[in-house]
Write an enzyme that holds these catalytic residues in place. Structure first.
Site, mmCIF file in Angstrom:
data_model
loop_
_atom_site.group_PDB
_atom_site.id
_atom_site.type_symbol
_atom_site.label_atom_id
_atom_site.label_comp_id
_atom_site.label_asym_id
_atom_site.label_seq_id
_atom_site.Cartn_x
_atom_site.Cartn_y
_atom_site.Cartn_z
ATOM 1 N N LYS A 7 0.847 -1.194 0.000
ATOM 2 C CA LYS A 7 0.000 0.000 0.000
ATOM 3 C C LYS A 7 0.879 1.239 0.000
ATOM 4 C CE LYS A 7 -2.883 3.070 2.588
ATOM 5 N NZ LYS A 7 -2.135 4.134 1.893
ATOM 6 N N GLU B 100 9.127 1.716 11.225
ATOM 7 C CA GLU B 100 10.194 2.721 11.106
ATOM 8 C C GLU B 100 9.503 4.072 11.135
ATOM 9 O OE1 GLU B 100 12.315 5.551 9.677
ATOM 10 O OE2 GLU B 100 12.493 4.399 7.815
ATOM 11 N N CYS C 183 13.110 11.014 7.352
ATOM 12 C CA CYS C 183 12.965 10.645 8.767
ATOM 13 C C CYS C 183 14.265 10.784 9.547
ATOM 14 C CB CYS C 183 12.438 9.220 8.881
ATOM 15 S SG CYS C 183 13.426 7.995 7.982
ATOM 16 N N GLU D 248 8.820 16.660 15.511
ATOM 17 C CA GLU D 248 9.295 16.441 14.142
ATOM 18 C C GLU D 248 8.531 17.340 13.178
ATOM 19 O OE1 GLU D 248 10.534 12.649 11.436
ATOM 20 O OE2 GLU D 248 8.538 12.571 12.321
#
Length: 489
Positions: free
Chosen positions: A175, A250, A284, A385
């Site tokens: 996906k 992750e 990331c 973040e």
């Protein structure tokens, strides 16, 4: 003309019964480059059932490692034949520069080659556990793997999951992110031209709340591997408890880049720029917190800001562009809101901070490279973040403070240390609580090495032998070499 994408289930391309479609935009100019379907819950369940049946049939799962490796190499060759097209599609769909997209495409093809080679390496163990007993440790495929990938590296992140999952012998459902499905569709088109059996690999486009949730909750999915935000990762982990499926996550990061007084300044500045502005900060592992020792703080900031201002932002197809677009209007607005918050919190905006609406970029989602100085550890722009071209620069006094500040975060994905003193550099990097680290460099990584983080940056590892292990079960087989009654009763 925009391409109409389709779902790929059981080796067939098909439309979704869902009436709504997703317009896929080029973030550099808002041009519609594709129309994507939105898979329904029923279509997702059908793909899962097909994957389960295919796995249980043994048509792929019971093939020898050598046979599976042959197919992985076919996929790699097909991708290498279409590297330019894959890079062009990635650039248009994600907004990154062409040079970044070309690197991603080459790395993706190489990942298939790496796992094909790994399949031909020794795998397993044998022990003489007693005089008349032998214990074998073998690796087996898990079953059905649900693979959910983010929008920041649509091609590369897909292959980081697809290649090892297939190498291990699993059947898969991929996906892609709702807004970046184009290169995944192209890869499946290429896989369809190889000897991969029908039903082994399935592609579903659609929302996380429908497709992703159904995959995570399904009792017929044996592992779900997700890359994305920490918040969504938590929800996937909760949904996966129904059948206690394996979860590989992750997630986010707020990674420290520690620069000591004795660092080679030009090198440190150069990598610190690369560490945050590559991919427009939508990475990331970005070094979004730069920690600089007080002796060189002012000099570092001056050089850094000067170079950040000179970064050429522009559309990916322009060869002079050094930093591309933000992936969507929604995400651009989120980044701009963080910049506003940073100013409200009292941080000094040393450069950038605005949307770029000039030189043909009026319709695109571009933000200036943004640098905040004079920040404190309790500010939201330091703790949360942002996932954009925004960096904070903090001052520290000594080694002890550097380590404490670096680890003062809920995340633990990446980190770096810059110093000419190798002993100090290693002493500090060993105390940084992160899974991906560098000494006197940043962002450089290799398929052979595991990728993943500590704390709320995730669970499990991608890449290397660790990446293959994620998609395998470990079984012990105890063999009697001299069968006879045990006379226990």
């Amino acid at each position: 003309m925009a391409e109409n994408l389709k779902l790929y289930i059981n080796g067939e391309w098909m439309d979704s019964s869902h009436p709504e479609k997703q317009e896929i935009l080029n973030p550099a100019n808002q041009e519609v480059i594709a129309i994507a379907p939105k898979a329904t819950k029923e279509e997702t369940e059908k793909a899962i059932q097909i994957a389960k049946e295919t796995f249980e049939s043994g048509i792929w799962s019971e093939r020898t490692p050598r046979e599976r490796a042959k197919v992985l190499l076919q996929i790699a060759e097909k991708m290498e034949e279409h590297l330019d097209e894959l890079a062009e599609l990635e650039m248009k769909n994600n907004g990154k520069t062409l040079r970044e997209a070309q690197s991603d495409a080459a790395d993706a093809a190489h990942t298939f080659r790496y796992y094909a080679g790994l399949l031909n390496q020794p795998n397993g163990q044998t022990y003489q556990t007693a005089e008349d007993m032998e214990t074998k440790i073998v690796k087996e495929p898990m079953g059905v793997a649900g693979l959910i990938v983010p929008w920041n590296f649509p091609l590369l992140m897909s292959i980081w999951k697809v290649a090892p999952a297939l190498a291990a012998g699993n059947s898969i459902i991929l996906k892609p992110a709702e807004i970046t499905p184009v290169t995944a569709a192209k890869v499946f088109e290429l896989m369809d031209q190889t000897d991969l059996p029908k039903g082994v690999a399935n592609l579903l486009m659609g929302s996380g709340s429908v497709v992703g949730q159904t995959i995570a909750e399904s009792h017929d999915v044996d592992i779900v591997s997700f890359t994305g935000s920490t918040g969504v990762g938590r929800s996937i982990m909760q949904a996966a408890t129904g059948n206690l499926k394996k979860v590989s996550l992750e997630l986010g990061g707020k990674s420290p880049n520690i620069i000591f007084d004795d660092a080679e300044l030009e090198t440190a500045v150069d990598y610190a720029l690369f560490g945050i502005f590559m991919g427009a900060g939508q990475v990331c592992s970005s070094g979004s917190r730069i920690l600089v020792q007080e002796g060189i703080y002012d000099e570092f900031v001056a050089k850094y800001v000067e170079k950040a201002k000179a970064i050429k932002v522009g559309p990916g197809h322009d060869e002079s562009s050094q930093m591309g677009a933000i992936v969507s209007k929604k995400h651009m607005e989120n980044i701009l809101e963080y910049i506003r918050i940073g100013q409200e919190e009292g941080a000094v905006l040393a450069c950038g901070g605005r949307r770029i609406e000039r030189d043909g970029m009026e319709q695109g989602f571009f933000i200036e490279p943004t640098v905040f100085t004079d920040v404190s550890g309790d500010m939201r722009i330091v703790r949360e973040e942002i996932f954009g071209p925004v960096v904070t620069i903090q001052k520290f006094e000594d080694e002890e403070e550097a380590i404490h500040t670096a680890n003062d975060t809920e995340f633990g994905l990446a980190g770096a240390v810059f110093s000419k003193d190798q002993n100090k550099a290693m002493r500090v990097i060993n105390k940084v609580r992160a899974g991906i680290t560098w000494v006197n460099s940043y962002h450089l990584s290799y398929v052979q090495a595991p990728w993943g983080g500590y704390k709320q940056s995730g669970i499990g590892r991608s890449l290397g032998t660790y990446g293959l292990d994620e998609y395998q079960e470990t079984k012990q087989i105890n063999v009697s070499l001299d069968p006879k009654p045990i006379h226990f009763f």
